[in-house]
Motif scaffolding. Structure first.
Motif, PDB file in Angstrom:
ATOM      1  N   UNK A 125     -31.470 -74.356 -49.540  1.00  9.73           N
ATOM      2  CA  UNK A 125     -29.957 -73.450 -49.574  1.00  9.73           C
ATOM      3  C   UNK A 125     -29.346 -73.764 -48.120  1.00  9.73           C
ATOM      4  N   UNK A 126     -30.098 -73.844 -47.249  1.00  7.83           N
ATOM      5  CA  UNK A 126     -29.689 -73.955 -45.650  1.00  7.83           C
ATOM      6  C   UNK A 126     -28.918 -75.255 -45.852  1.00  7.83           C
ATOM      7  N   UNK A 127     -29.300 -76.343 -46.648  1.00  4.39           N
ATOM      8  CA  UNK A 127     -28.656 -77.650 -46.685  1.00  4.39           C
ATOM      9  C   UNK A 127     -27.441 -77.629 -47.721  1.00  4.39           C
ATOM     10  N   UNK A 128     -27.455 -76.572 -48.482  1.00  2.00           N
ATOM     11  CA  UNK A 128     -26.306 -76.370 -49.560  1.00  2.00           C
ATOM     12  C   UNK A 128     -26.638 -77.490 -50.711  1.00  2.00           C
ATOM     13  N   UNK A 129     -27.998 -77.772 -51.041  1.00  2.00           N
ATOM     14  CA  UNK A 129     -28.608 -78.483 -52.162  1.00  2.00           C
ATOM     15  C   UNK A 129     -29.438 -77.477 -52.934  1.00  2.00           C
ATOM     16  N   UNK A 130     -29.653 -78.083 -54.397  1.00  2.00           N
ATOM     17  CA  UNK A 130     -30.769 -77.546 -55.152  1.00  2.00           C
ATOM     18  C   UNK A 130     -31.829 -77.645 -54.441  1.00  2.00           C
ATOM     19  N   UNK A 131     -32.922 -76.742 -54.837  1.00  4.32           N
ATOM     20  CA  UNK A 131     -34.420 -76.775 -54.410  1.00  4.32           C
ATOM     21  C   UNK A 131     -34.871 -78.263 -55.057  1.00  4.32           C
ATOM     22  N   UNK A 132     -34.686 -78.673 -56.204  1.00  2.00           N
ATOM     23  CA  UNK A 132     -35.279 -79.823 -57.067  1.00  2.00           C
ATOM     24  C   UNK A 132     -34.448 -81.096 -56.433  1.00  2.00           C
TER      25      UNK A 132
END
Length: 151
Positions: A47-54
């Motif tokens: 989330x901190x990188x603004x991407x999905x966990x997968x």
């Protein structure tokens, strides 16, 4: 929690986007189990990188497979470099110790031999060079360790 460096976030996006899309949907899966805390950490970082966990997990795995990321406890070429520098510093320091003993013997007060003055002068110059070499090796070691700690 420390903020991610901009370069780390950019690297993750670059690694994840490095793979080309297949004409057909990817069907192979790898299932992994995480503890509740580990999953929370993964999701928070993603989330901190603004991407999905997968996407984040896939990017990290691909970075490791490409040699761009070391696992905790895994030896890297940088570890080998630091070990080499540490060994080299010890060897050069031993040379300095031997030169010091030669100088001590020459300065012991016994009757000097014909070449003692020149030998002592050379020993002092060599000892100074060894001291400089040890300092440079120590600086290189410290830089390598600092580089490793920032990874």
């Amino acid at each position: 929690m420390p903020q991610p460096r901009v370069s780390e976030a950019a690297a993750l996006h670059r690694v994840a986007r490095r793979r080309d899309r297949n004409e057909t949907q990817r069907t192979a899966r790898v299932d992994v189990r995480y503890s509740t805390e580990e999953k929370a950490d993964i999701v928070a970082k993603a989330r901190s990188l603004n991407i999905a966990a997968a996407h984040y997990v896939g990017a990290v795995v691909m970075a490791h497979l490409d040699g761009d990321l070391a696992l905790p406890g895994q030896r890297t070429p940088l570890d080998d470099y630091v070990d080499e520098l540490t060994t080299l510093r010890g060897e050069v320091a031993k040379i300095g110790h031997n030169i010091n003993q030669i100088a001590r013997k020459l300065n012991s007060g016994d009757l000097p031999h014909s070449g003692d003055t020149a030998t002592l002068a050379q020993a002092e110059r060599t000892l100074a060079a060894v001291g400089t070499a040890v300092r440079h090796i120590a600086e290189a070691t410290n830089q390598a360790v600092a580089t490793k700690s920032h990874r």
